[in-house]
Design a protein around this motif. Structure first.
Motif, PDB file in Angstrom:
ATOM      1  N   LYS A 110       0.854  -1.188   0.000  1.00  6.27           N
ATOM      2  CA  LYS A 110       0.000   0.000   0.000  1.00  6.27           C
ATOM      3  C   LYS A 110       0.886   1.233   0.000  1.00  6.27           C
ATOM      4  CE  LYS A 110      -3.871   2.130   2.473  1.00  6.27           C
ATOM      5  NZ  LYS A 110      -4.838   1.988   3.591  1.00  6.27           N
ATOM      6  N   THR A 115      -8.937   1.341 -16.448  1.00 10.80           N
ATOM      7  CA  THR A 115      -9.026   0.108 -15.677  1.00 10.80           C
ATOM      8  C   THR A 115      -9.218  -1.060 -16.629  1.00 10.80           C
ATOM      9  OG1 THR A 115     -10.003   1.255 -13.784  1.00 10.80           O
ATOM     10  CG2 THR A 115     -10.285  -1.119 -13.876  1.00 10.80           C
ATOM     11  N   THR A 164      -5.963   7.632 -17.355  1.00  9.46           N
ATOM     12  CA  THR A 164      -6.123   6.511 -16.424  1.00  9.46           C
ATOM     13  C   THR A 164      -7.220   5.582 -16.909  1.00  9.46           C
ATOM     14  OG1 THR A 164      -5.389   7.852 -14.551  1.00  9.46           O
ATOM     15  CG2 THR A 164      -6.648   5.868 -14.044  1.00  9.46           C
ATOM     16  N   GLU A 182      -5.560  -0.767 -12.363  1.00  8.91           N
ATOM     17  CA  GLU A 182      -5.746   0.589 -12.893  1.00  8.91           C
ATOM     18  C   GLU A 182      -4.384   1.130 -13.299  1.00  8.91           C
ATOM     19  OE1 GLU A 182      -8.426   3.892 -11.138  1.00  8.91           O
ATOM     20  OE2 GLU A 182      -6.385   4.422 -10.524  1.00  8.91           O
ATOM     21  N   ASN A 240      -1.485   1.857 -10.830  1.00 10.82           N
ATOM     22  CA  ASN A 240      -1.858   2.532  -9.588  1.00 10.82           C
ATOM     23  C   ASN A 240      -2.402   1.567  -8.543  1.00 10.82           C
ATOM     24  OD1 ASN A 240      -1.338   5.045 -10.910  1.00 10.82           O
ATOM     25  ND2 ASN A 240      -3.347   4.874 -11.879  1.00 10.82           N
ATOM     26  N   ASN A 241      -3.081   0.519  -8.985  1.00 10.59           N
ATOM     27  CA  ASN A 241      -3.541  -0.511  -8.050  1.00 10.59           C
ATOM     28  C   ASN A 241      -3.805  -1.794  -8.820  1.00 10.59           C
ATOM     29  OD1 ASN A 241      -6.480  -0.489  -8.844  1.00 10.59           O
ATOM     30  ND2 ASN A 241      -6.303   1.615  -8.075  1.00 10.59           N
ATOM     31  N   SER A 254      -0.565   4.451  -0.827  1.00 14.09           N
ATOM     32  CA  SER A 254      -1.432   5.546  -0.415  1.00 14.09           C
ATOM     33  C   SER A 254      -2.823   4.960  -0.243  1.00 14.09           C
ATOM     34  CB  SER A 254      -1.441   6.670  -1.463  1.00 14.09           C
ATOM     35  OG  SER A 254      -2.070   6.237  -2.653  1.00 14.09           O
ATOM     36  N   GLU A 255      -3.798   5.800   0.053  1.00 23.64           N
ATOM     37  CA  GLU A 255      -5.153   5.306   0.246  1.00 23.64           C
ATOM     38  C   GLU A 255      -5.716   4.671  -1.021  1.00 23.64           C
ATOM     39  OE1 GLU A 255      -7.030   5.025   2.998  1.00 23.64           O
ATOM     40  OE2 GLU A 255      -5.172   5.564   4.015  1.00 23.64           O
ATOM     41  N   TRP A 256      -5.264   5.122  -2.173  1.00 26.22           N
ATOM     42  CA  TRP A 256      -5.817   4.602  -3.416  1.00 26.22           C
ATOM     43  C   TRP A 256      -4.803   3.787  -4.216  1.00 26.22           C
ATOM     44  CZ3 TRP A 256      -3.937   6.524  -8.189  1.00 26.22           C
ATOM     45  CH2 TRP A 256      -3.070   7.609  -8.088  1.00 26.22           C
ATOM     46  N   GLU A 257      -3.563   3.738  -3.780  1.00 29.59           N
ATOM     47  CA  GLU A 257      -2.552   2.912  -4.439  1.00 29.59           C
ATOM     48  C   GLU A 257      -2.344   1.638  -3.628  1.00 29.59           C
ATOM     49  OE1 GLU A 257       0.645   5.683  -6.659  1.00 29.59           O
ATOM     50  OE2 GLU A 257       0.456   6.074  -4.521  1.00 29.59           O
ATOM     51  N   THR A 258      -3.138   0.624  -3.918  1.00 22.38           N
ATOM     52  CA  THR A 258      -3.070  -0.633  -3.184  1.00 22.38           C
ATOM     53  C   THR A 258      -2.814  -1.778  -4.168  1.00 22.38           C
ATOM     54  OG1 THR A 258      -5.464  -0.953  -3.328  1.00 22.38           O
ATOM     55  CG2 THR A 258      -4.614   0.192  -1.378  1.00 22.38           C
TER      56      THR A 258
END
Length: 354
Positions: free
Chosen positions: A27, A113, A111, A105, A84-85, A29-33
């Motif tokens: 992880k 998906t 960007t 993503e 990104n994830n 960041s909050e959105w990069e998992t």
């Protein structure tokens, strides 16, 4: 990292009584998992599955990284381009197969998906292609049936649209949206009506085969694509007449002793040596989305390859760079590959892979 136990196999199977998977996670960041599987077991088949997935998706070899398994695909510090994830899901499992989907993503010019599916034969660890599951006539019938259903779906949507406005009239925002949709689906209709399933994702589920094609819209008009992707799930029982002997054994009879029909067009991971000295791992992408590459095991650095002249039992792979090289490989009855690797202007070196 945490472990998830998957009871996939019976004790009679050659791979393992229990196939486990370790969740590799990170992880930023909050959105990069990031979450990705590492299958655990003692068989060569499980090793091939891991090598294939990690090379195709993560651009590396299992366990060969400095800080994170995802370090080759996530954005570099100060940049936005990259994955990104990422996450995965087990779609189906049987005595002789494992099917999973990977969704990620990615940021490039924009960007987006995407989801990719990976069905594997558990006895060999090789990817499974539709051409192996069906007879030629059966695959043609399947494509025609799926194409007909998808074509009807688009035609029904077009029939419900209001009639086109007069060509001389000034279009408001609503009219422009309708006309863009109309043209988009008219243009897409022949492709979705086609019997060609080459660009479909394949999921092997508990009792049905799922075929998924992307939606009709380009990225810039994706918000106008009300129909979205095209998913067709067909129960295995309905496909009995069209299956090959391998397809019937694997999916209809749900057996673990099915004879995998080796075919280089399906792709797969291979391990062996060049010139009996240099240990390498070679990955054939197989489908239209997966790239081919190889690694010298000592360094674990990915070297990309482009495939030419691929057939069921032969493949020619081109390596770029300052000194181009060529793999010429031939599939053997026991599933191994033999051939040569030759740099431009150099001697042809023997290659043996399993």
């Amino acid at each position: 990292m945490r472990f998830l136990s998957l009871l996939l196999l019976s004790a009679a199977l050659p791979v393992a009584a229990e196939l486990r998977v370790e969740n590799l996670e990170a992880k930023r960041s909050e959105w990069e998992t990031y979450r990705f599987p590492l299958f655990k077991g003692d068989s060569a088949a499980i090793g091939r599955i891991n090598t294939y997935l990690h090379a195709v998706v993560l651009n590396g070899l299992p366990g060969r990284f400095e800080r994170s398994p995802f370090e080759r695909i996530w954005p570099k510090d100060g940049e936005i381009r990259g994955t990104n994830n990422i996450d995965y899901m087990i779609d189906g499992r049987g005595p002789g197969y494992l099917s999973l989907s990977v969704t990620g993503e990615y940021t490039g010019a924009y960007t987006s998906t995407g989801t990719f599916t990976y069905p594997f034969d558990l006895s060999s660890g090789r990817p499974i292609a539709l051409e192996q599951l069906f007879t030629a006539a059966g695959l043609q019938r399947l494509g025609e049936s799926v194409g007909l259903e998808r074509g009807k779906r688009i035609e029904a949507f077009l029939a419900e649209l209001p009639p086109p406005v007069d060509a001389t009239a000034e279009l408001d925002e609503h009219d422009e949206r309708l006309e863009t949709q109309r043209e988009m689906y008219k243009d897409c209709l022949p492709r979705r009506h086609s019997a060609d399933l080459q660009y479909n994702r394949v999921e092997l589920r508990g009792n049905a085969l799922a075929l998924i094609a992307e939606g009709c819209a380009a990225h810039v008009v994706r918000a106008l694509d009300d129909l979205g992707e095209y998913r067709n799930a067909i129960p295995y029982a309905q496909l009995a007449y069209d299956f090959s002997p391998y397809g019937r054994c694997l999916l209809l009879e749900q057996r673990s002793d099915c004879q995998y029909p080796a075919d280089l067009r399906a792709g797969g991971a291979y391990h062996g040596k060049i010139d009996s000295r240099y240990a390498i791992s070679l990955v054939l992408g197989g489908n239209v989305y997966a790239s081919s590459s190889y690694f010298y095991d000592r360094y674990a650095r990915q070297i990309e390859l482009s495939a030419q002249n691929v057939s069921a039992d032969r493949v020619r792979l081109l390596e770029g760079g300052d000194t181009p090289a060529v793999f010429d490989l031939h599939l053997q009855p026991d599933g191994s590959l033999i051939g040569t690797w030759q740099q431009e202007g150099g001697k042809a070196l023997a290659v043996e892979l399993r």
